[in-house]
Write a protein that holds these residues in place. Structure first.
Motif, short mmCIF file in Angstrom:
data_model
loop_
_atom_site.label_atom_id
_atom_site.label_comp_id
_atom_site.label_asym_id
_atom_site.label_seq_id
_atom_site.Cartn_x
_atom_site.Cartn_y
_atom_site.Cartn_z
N ALA A 172 28.50 24.94 32.61
CA ALA A 172 27.22 25.15 33.28
C ALA A 172 27.05 26.59 33.74
CB ALA A 172 27.11 24.21 34.48
N THR A 173 28.15 27.32 33.88
CA THR A 173 28.07 28.66 34.47
C THR A 173 28.45 29.78 33.51
OG1 THR A 173 30.34 28.44 35.33
CG2 THR A 173 28.51 27.78 36.79
N HIS A 174 28.97 29.46 32.34
CA HIS A 174 29.44 30.47 31.38
C HIS A 174 28.93 30.15 29.98
CE1 HIS A 174 32.29 30.97 34.69
NE2 HIS A 174 32.65 32.14 34.19
N THR A 175 28.70 31.18 29.21
CA THR A 175 28.39 31.01 27.80
C THR A 175 29.69 30.81 27.02
OG1 THR A 175 28.57 33.37 27.26
CG2 THR A 175 26.41 32.55 28.05
N ASP A 176 29.57 30.33 25.79
CA ASP A 176 30.76 30.18 24.96
C ASP A 176 31.43 31.52 24.70
OD1 ASP A 176 30.62 27.44 24.78
OD2 ASP A 176 29.61 27.41 22.85
N ALA A 177 30.64 32.57 24.55
CA ALA A 177 31.21 33.89 24.34
C ALA A 177 32.02 34.33 25.55
CB ALA A 177 30.10 34.90 24.05
N GLU A 178 31.53 34.05 26.75
CA GLU A 178 32.27 34.40 27.95
C GLU A 178 33.56 33.60 28.06
OE1 GLU A 178 28.89 35.74 31.18
OE2 GLU A 178 29.06 33.60 30.69
N LEU A 179 33.51 32.32 27.70
CA LEU A 179 34.71 31.50 27.76
C LEU A 179 35.74 31.94 26.72
CD1 LEU A 179 33.09 27.99 28.30
CD2 LEU A 179 34.23 29.42 30.00
N ALA A 180 35.27 32.31 25.54
CA ALA A 180 36.19 32.81 24.50
C ALA A 180 36.85 34.11 24.95
CB ALA A 180 35.44 33.01 23.19
N ALA A 181 36.07 34.96 25.60
CA ALA A 181 36.63 36.22 26.11
C ALA A 181 37.66 35.95 27.20
CB ALA A 181 35.50 37.11 26.64
N LEU A 182 37.37 34.98 28.07
CA LEU A 182 38.32 34.62 29.13
C LEU A 182 39.60 34.08 28.52
CD1 LEU A 182 39.06 34.12 32.09
CD2 LEU A 182 37.80 31.95 31.95
N GLN A 183 39.47 33.25 27.49
CA GLN A 183 40.66 32.70 26.84
C GLN A 183 41.49 33.80 26.19
OE1 GLN A 183 40.05 29.86 23.55
NE2 GLN A 183 41.60 28.61 24.53
N ALA A 184 40.81 34.78 25.60
CA ALA A 184 41.53 35.90 24.99
C ALA A 184 42.33 36.67 26.03
CB ALA A 184 40.55 36.82 24.27
N VAL A 185 41.77 36.85 27.21
CA VAL A 185 42.47 37.53 28.30
C VAL A 185 43.70 36.73 28.71
CG1 VAL A 185 42.31 38.25 30.71
CG2 VAL A 185 40.43 38.73 29.15
N ILE A 186 43.55 35.41 28.82
CA ILE A 186 44.68 34.55 29.20
C ILE A 186 45.80 34.64 28.17
CG2 ILE A 186 45.43 32.18 29.61
CD1 ILE A 186 42.56 31.61 30.60
N ILE A 187 45.43 34.51 26.90
CA ILE A 187 46.44 34.58 25.84
C ILE A 187 47.12 35.94 25.82
CG2 ILE A 187 46.77 34.56 23.33
CD1 ILE A 187 44.52 32.46 23.21
N GLY A 188 46.33 37.00 26.04
CA GLY A 188 46.88 38.35 26.05
C GLY A 188 47.82 38.60 27.22
N SER A 189 47.70 37.80 28.28
CA SER A 189 48.55 37.99 29.45
C SER A 189 49.92 37.34 29.29
CB SER A 189 47.87 37.41 30.69
OG SER A 189 47.88 35.98 30.67
N ILE A 190 50.08 36.48 28.27
CA ILE A 190 51.35 35.78 28.08
C ILE A 190 52.36 36.73 27.44
CG2 ILE A 190 52.49 33.84 26.94
CD1 ILE A 190 49.78 32.40 26.96
N PRO A 191 53.49 36.98 28.07
CA PRO A 191 54.49 37.88 27.48
C PRO A 191 54.93 37.37 26.11
CG PRO A 191 55.04 37.37 29.77
CD PRO A 191 53.91 36.45 29.38
N PRO A 192 55.14 38.29 25.16
CA PRO A 192 55.51 37.87 23.80
C PRO A 192 56.72 36.94 23.75
CG PRO A 192 55.00 40.21 23.85
CD PRO A 192 55.01 39.74 25.28
N GLN A 193 57.67 37.14 24.65
CA GLN A 193 58.88 36.31 24.61
C GLN A 193 58.62 34.88 25.06
OE1 GLN A 193 58.33 38.88 26.59
NE2 GLN A 193 59.12 38.56 28.68
N LYS A 194 57.47 34.65 25.71
CA LYS A 194 57.14 33.30 26.17
C LYS A 194 56.21 32.57 25.22
CE LYS A 194 57.88 34.09 31.11
NZ LYS A 194 57.30 33.99 32.47
N SER A 195 55.60 33.29 24.30
CA SER A 195 54.65 32.66 23.39
C SER A 195 55.26 31.55 22.54
CB SER A 195 54.03 33.72 22.47
OG SER A 195 53.22 34.61 23.21
N PRO A 196 56.48 31.70 22.01
CA PRO A 196 57.04 30.62 21.19
C PRO A 196 57.11 29.28 21.92
CG PRO A 196 58.30 32.62 20.86
CD PRO A 196 57.35 32.88 22.00
N ALA A 197 57.36 29.29 23.23
CA ALA A 197 57.46 28.03 23.97
C ALA A 197 56.14 27.29 23.93
CB ALA A 197 57.87 28.31 25.42
N TYR A 198 55.03 28.03 24.01
CA TYR A 198 53.72 27.41 23.92
C TYR A 198 53.42 26.96 22.49
CZ TYR A 198 52.21 28.86 28.62
OH TYR A 198 52.08 29.00 29.97
#
Length: 252
Positions: A172-198
């Protein structure tokens, strides 16, 4: 706080964050036109991780030190992954919701505080299991199993609430583009050594089309070598047919 009971749904509709979440669990999932869902993929992986761990703990051979150690490692990984996921939601998703709809994260924030206590309880159970005398290992393993079962139940309810109530706010408060950008920020914040666990849990937990889309994005965006390493990581957790579908799609 006054409570309003809905005869049509059979649950309490009050916004008291201290009320039992079980009063809300019968509410139906959110149904709307397709939107960008921040929770879908990661929650699929987390559900697979915790239910698999619950089965493994139930089957543990407490007389086998190797089995106990394997469960210890698995539970430590589960706690670390869930803790990191909670931290990401607190750092990125909840502020986005609060900025545009103040007060909208009260209940899930209350849940998160309880989850931290749950992590600590599981860690104590693990320590008790490792340090138990042989005669006490069955008792300590049973305690771990029961506490993990409660943790799984609590998180399944919590995730359903996020997918229903938090998504309702986000959509209700965000566009899909804004949510995709937010998700990209979250994914980018995950240290590379922790990505395999996810990725080990998320990729196998998805339907073939979504699995292929995720791996194509990984091939396009990840640093060199990460894509091939991820394929090697997930192959043991896919059936032969699932693997053939994935490889066939990646060669197109």
């Amino acid at each position: 706080m006054d409570h309003v009971f809905s005869a049509s749904t059979g649950f309490d509709t009050a916004a008291d964050v201290t009320a039992p979440r079980f009063a809300h669990v019968r509410r139906p999932a959110l149904r709307t036109v397709p939107r960008h869902d921040l929770y879908r993929n990661v929650h699929a992986g987390l559900r697979a991780c915790m239910t698999d761990a619950l089965t493994a703990v139930a089957r543990m051979d407490v007389s086998d030190p190797s089995d106990v150690m394997a469960i210890t490692v698995r539970m430590q990984e589960l706690i670390a992954m869930f803790s990191a996921h909670l931290a990401n939601e607190d750092a990125f998703v909840h502020p986005a919701m609060e900025t545009r709809r103040p007060g909208s994260t009260a209940r899930v924030a209350h849940d998160h505080a309880e989850h931290v206590a749950g992590f600590e309880r599981l860690a104590r159970d693990l320590a008790a299991l490792r340090n138990a005398l042989p005669a006490d290992r069955t008792f300590t393993a049973d305690a771990l199993h029961r506490d993990l079962a409660a943790f799984v139940a609590d998180n399944l309810i919590h995730m359903a609430a996020e997918e229903r109530d938090c998504n309702a706010v986000l959509w209700a408060t965000h566009t899909d583009a804004e949510l995709a950008a937010l998700q990209a920020v979250i994914i980018g914040s995950i240290p590379p050594q922790k990505s395999p666990a996810y990725l080990r849990w998320i990729v196998p937990a998805l339907p073939p089309a979504d699995r292929l889309a995720l791996m194509r994005d990984l091939r396009r965006l990840a640093p060199p070598g990460v894509f091939d390493a991820t394929l090697t990581l997930i192959q043991p957790y896919l059936s032969d047919r699932e693997w053939m579908k994935l490889m066939g799609g990646l060669t197109v």
